[in-house]
Design a protein around this motif. Structure first.
Motif, short mmCIF file in Angstrom:
data_model
loop_
_atom_site.label_atom_id
_atom_site.label_comp_id
_atom_site.label_asym_id
_atom_site.label_seq_id
_atom_site.Cartn_x
_atom_site.Cartn_y
_atom_site.Cartn_z
N HIS A 402 18.52 -1.25 3.43
CA HIS A 402 17.07 -1.40 3.25
C HIS A 402 16.40 -1.81 4.56
O HIS A 402 16.86 -2.71 5.25
CB HIS A 402 16.77 -2.48 2.21
CG HIS A 402 17.36 -2.18 0.87
ND1 HIS A 402 16.77 -1.33 -0.02
CD2 HIS A 402 18.51 -2.60 0.30
CE1 HIS A 402 17.53 -1.24 -1.09
NE2 HIS A 402 18.59 -2.00 -0.92
N HIS A 403 15.30 -1.15 4.84
CA HIS A 403 14.51 -1.52 6.00
C HIS A 403 13.47 -2.54 5.54
O HIS A 403 12.85 -2.37 4.48
CB HIS A 403 13.83 -0.28 6.59
CG HIS A 403 13.20 -0.50 7.91
ND1 HIS A 403 11.94 -1.04 8.03
CD2 HIS A 403 13.64 -0.29 9.17
CE1 HIS A 403 11.63 -1.12 9.32
NE2 HIS A 403 12.65 -0.68 10.03
N SER A 404 13.28 -3.62 6.34
CA SER A 404 12.42 -4.71 5.87
C SER A 404 10.97 -4.28 5.63
O SER A 404 10.30 -4.79 4.73
CB SER A 404 12.46 -5.87 6.88
OG SER A 404 12.03 -5.39 8.13
N ILE A 405 10.47 -3.36 6.45
CA ILE A 405 9.07 -2.94 6.28
C ILE A 405 8.98 -1.63 5.47
O ILE A 405 8.17 -1.51 4.56
CB ILE A 405 8.39 -2.76 7.66
CG1 ILE A 405 8.33 -4.13 8.34
CG2 ILE A 405 6.99 -2.18 7.52
CD1 ILE A 405 7.97 -4.07 9.81
N PRO A 413 5.15 0.19 -6.49
CA PRO A 413 3.79 -0.12 -6.02
C PRO A 413 3.34 0.81 -4.89
O PRO A 413 2.19 1.26 -4.86
CB PRO A 413 3.91 -1.57 -5.54
CG PRO A 413 5.02 -2.14 -6.32
CD PRO A 413 5.99 -1.02 -6.51
N ALA A 414 4.28 1.12 -3.98
CA ALA A 414 3.94 2.03 -2.88
C ALA A 414 3.70 3.44 -3.41
O ALA A 414 2.77 4.14 -2.98
CB ALA A 414 5.04 2.04 -1.83
N LYS A 415 4.55 3.85 -4.34
CA LYS A 415 4.41 5.21 -4.92
C LYS A 415 3.08 5.31 -5.67
O LYS A 415 2.37 6.30 -5.56
CB LYS A 415 5.55 5.52 -5.90
CG LYS A 415 6.95 5.27 -5.39
CD LYS A 415 7.30 6.16 -4.23
CE LYS A 415 8.75 5.96 -3.81
NZ LYS A 415 8.98 6.50 -2.46
N ASN A 416 2.78 4.27 -6.45
CA ASN A 416 1.52 4.27 -7.20
C ASN A 416 0.32 4.32 -6.25
O ASN A 416 -0.65 5.02 -6.50
CB ASN A 416 1.41 3.02 -8.08
CG ASN A 416 2.30 3.13 -9.31
OD1 ASN A 416 2.61 4.23 -9.75
ND2 ASN A 416 2.73 2.01 -9.83
N THR A 417 0.43 3.54 -5.17
CA THR A 417 -0.66 3.54 -4.18
C THR A 417 -0.82 4.94 -3.60
O THR A 417 -1.93 5.47 -3.53
CB THR A 417 -0.34 2.53 -3.04
OG1 THR A 417 -0.07 1.27 -3.64
CG2 THR A 417 -1.49 2.41 -2.07
N TYR A 472 4.72 -6.06 -1.59
CA TYR A 472 5.49 -6.86 -0.63
C TYR A 472 5.68 -8.32 -1.06
O TYR A 472 6.65 -8.97 -0.67
CB TYR A 472 4.79 -6.84 0.74
CG TYR A 472 5.03 -5.56 1.51
CD1 TYR A 472 6.14 -5.43 2.36
CD2 TYR A 472 4.16 -4.48 1.40
CE1 TYR A 472 6.36 -4.26 3.06
CE2 TYR A 472 4.38 -3.31 2.11
CZ TYR A 472 5.48 -3.20 2.93
OH TYR A 472 5.72 -2.05 3.63
N PHE A 473 4.73 -8.86 -1.82
CA PHE A 473 4.73 -10.32 -1.99
C PHE A 473 4.92 -10.84 -3.41
O PHE A 473 4.85 -12.04 -3.63
CB PHE A 473 3.42 -10.90 -1.41
CG PHE A 473 3.18 -10.51 0.01
CD1 PHE A 473 3.97 -11.06 1.03
CD2 PHE A 473 2.21 -9.59 0.35
CE1 PHE A 473 3.77 -10.69 2.35
CE2 PHE A 473 2.01 -9.21 1.68
CZ PHE A 473 2.80 -9.76 2.68
#
Lengths: 610, 40
Positions: A402-405, A413-417, A472-473
């Protein structure tokens, strides 16, 4: 001669429909009971059947209970037949929906072009309807031959609904042929209303058929109305109304419309490219635009329907959910993401090319490059995998898979965004297309535009905030929950913007007449791409939906003990789906060709007696 | 309309729309039994 031929055609199809109806009816009512008795006799539990209302537990099979015929692999045969049947079924269920809507528009506006277009759409689906029935018959026979115990178990639970399905199928055939062959007869006044009623009935029956078939497959995923041993309670409605029934119903209903739009769009593109004059080109350009419009309208809510389905699968069984998107099938979702990105890019590209029909489009073409950049950016996020495939040295330098960023770009959440941004910008493309031939006349045009820009900007900021902050959080509960306000933000932007736009462009002047047919040939290939990507996507995702049952025929109730009770490699699955896609598209080309042949006439000189 | 007026109009509209979206976020998260900001 033509009339006689058509009549023969109708009678052949009706006889064929009757034959299939009888076969399904007899198998479901009598065959099902007999087959059930056969397996029940072989189990000790049959002795208890009397105490459970005559129903026994789910059959326990061995490899010997899965016959093989002529060296054909049963799973492969059923896979391909089911997939081909589903593609055609999706097409023939969707086309009457928008044909009915277009016919209503034609009746309301009294613009005959709509009526002609609706007729041409339904004409294309007629041959496809026969193919749907033939493939449904092949699927049924394959199930009886290769998986007799499973079929007998399902027919005991769903025998009644299968019988009604067969009757409805017969009814649908009759209504469809009345609707199609009565098109030119039932024109004007009361006759038009009768015709529209037929269209509505056709859609009601078609949708009911889909709902019934959906119940059978969702029962296999989330069985209901049975006890843990699979003993049927006798409540058919409970078995039909199982946990995943409605999520599948919604997803399939929306997807079918998008799919039907894309297939008739490909037909229009085919006719555009083979048009012999400008008039034909203009007609098929207009038809292609409408087909693409239908496909986009259904495509926009489709990711949400899919997300809802996936969330419900998780809710029903976390194990199934994790197999779906966190296990072996996760990599197929990367292919899915690529194909969905292709769909969005194709649909947008077609809209951008279509702006060339208007002389006023130049005002908006400068923005296209920015939309393209955003779409490609969202596309890249959309197909970023959660866990990267890396070599040992790459793993070492990265400190893990896994890459941290970039890692969080692989989760929902990223896919939905990404998908919300893609939908918002696709809508923006449509808005530019809509505006390209108009000049607003209201005094507050500039203020209205500023409000619209603010609405889009605030909406995008909100989508990004929800996606980045929760991606992320926060923990999973928040991540999933945040998808709801994201969707509602997109929905608000689209609806708010449409309302505002309709006020800004009330009483607007046209820049000039739209030049239908003034579109490059390459735009037609975008329509082909849309149809191919949809087909492939449905095949892959359909495989995943079915495959997450893994070694179960009916999850946790009836185990698959056939030699094929394993999950094939992704490469094998993708090859099977790809071959089925090619077969389907070859059949679709045949359907298009037949629709073209039916308009041709030969008059050989001296052949007939004067 | 001057650039200044355009920016002011945009700013007001953006704040109103943004406020509306924030309210929507809070409402929809609360309906799911959660606050908008993550609570450990």
């Amino acid at each position: 001669m033509k009339g006689t031929g058509s009549l023969r055609n109708v009678s052949n199809k009706l006889i064929y429909g009757l034959f299939i109806t009888l076969v399904i009816g007899l198998v479901s009512v009598f065959g099902g009971a007999d087959l059930f008795a056969a397996y029940a006799a072989g189990t000790e539990a049959a002795a208890d059947a009397a105490s459970t209302g005559g129903y026994g537990p789910a059959p326990v099979t061995t490899a010997a209970d899965y016959p093989s015929y002529a060296g054909v692999n049963g799973r492969l045969a059923i896979w391909i037949f089911a997939q081909l049947h589903l593609w055609f079924a999706a097409f023939v269920l969707a086309v009457p929906i928008f044909v009915f809507i277009i016919e209503v528009i034609g009746m309301r506006t009294r613009d005959k072009r709509y009526d002609d277009m609706a007729y041409e759409f339904i004409k294309v689906s007629i041959t496809a309807y026969s193919l749907t029935a033939i493939l449904g018959g092949l699927l049924l026979f394959s199930l009886i031959l290769f998986y007799p115990d499973l079929f007998s178990y399902l027919s005991v639970i769903f025998g009644e609904s299968m019988f009604y399905y067969a009757l409805l199928f017969f009814g649908e055939s009759a209504v469809l042929y009345l609707y199609y062959y009565g098109w030119h007869w039932l024109q004007g006044g009361l006759k038009k209303w009768i015709h529209l009623t037929l269209g509505l009935t056709l859609n009601a029956v078609g949708t009911t058929l889909m709902l019934l078939a959906n119940a059978w497959l969702t029962f296999m995923m989330s069985p209901a109305g049975v006890d843990p041993a699979g003993v049927f309670s006798g409540d058919t409605w409970a078995a039909i109304h199982n946990f995943l029934w409605n999520p599948i119903n919604i997803h399939r209903f929306v997807a079918n419309i998008a799919y039907g739009g894309s297939i008739v769009g490909a037909y229009a593109a085919f006719k555009f490219l083979t048009a012999r004059n400008d008039q034909e080109k203009a007609h098929y350009d207009w038809m292609g635009y409408n087909a693409n419009f239908i496909a986009i309208c259904a495509l926009l809510p489709l990711p949400f329907a899919g997300y809802y389905l996936a969330a419900e699968i998780y809710a029903y069984s976390q194990q199934m959910g994790i197999t779906l998107m966190g296990g072996i099938f996760a990599w197929l979702f990367i292919i899915q993401a690529v194909l969905i990105g292709t769909l969005f890019l194709s649909a947008n590209y077609y809209l951008w090319c279509g702006m060339g029909r208007s002389d006023g489009a130049k005002r908006y073409t400068k923005y296209i490059k920015y939309i393209a950049i955003v779409l490609v950016g969202a596309f890249l996020v959309w197909f970023t995998p959660h866990t990267l495939v890396l070599t040992n040295s790459e793993l070492k330098s990265l400190g893990g898979p896994h890459h941290s960023i970039l890692g969080p770009l692989g989760i929902m959440p990223a896919k939905n965004t990404a998908v919300n941004i893609m939908i918002t910008f696709t809508f923006l493309s449509f808005l530019f297309y809509r505006r390209s031939n108009k000049v607003a006349t209201v005094s507050w045009e500039k203020t209205g535009n500023i409000i619209q820009v603010a609405l889009f900007s605030a909406g995008i900021v909100n989508i990004l905030f929800l996606g980045i902050y929760h991606g992320y959080f926060t923990n999973t509960v928040y991540k999933v929950a945040a998808s709801i306000p994201q969707v509602m933000t997109t929905f608000t932007v689209i609806v708010g913007s449409l309302i505002l736009d309709s006020f800004i462009y009330r009483g607007a002047k046209d820049v000039g007449p739209l030049h239908w047919g003034r579109i490059p040939d390459r735009a037609q290939y975008a329509l082909f791409l849309l149809a191919v990507a949809f087909t492939w996507l449905m095949g892959l995702m359909g495989y995943i939906r079915s495959g997450i049952r893994q070694h179960w025929h009916v999850v946790d109730i009836m185990r698959d003990n056939s030699p094929d009770a394993y999950t094939p490699t992704l490469g094998y699955a993708a090859n099977v789906v790809s071959i089925a896609t090619i077969m389907f598209l070859a059949m679709v080309i045949f359907v298009f060709w037949i629709a073209q042949v039916s308009t041709k006439k030969s008059l050989p000189a001296g052949y007939w007696k004067e | 309309m001057s650039l200044k007026n355009k920016l002011i109009s945009f700013g007001i509209a953006f704040v109103v729309c943004g406020g509306g979206f924030l309210l929507l976020d809070v409402t929809l998260m609360n309906m799911q039994g959660l606050s908008l900001i993550f609570e450990r």
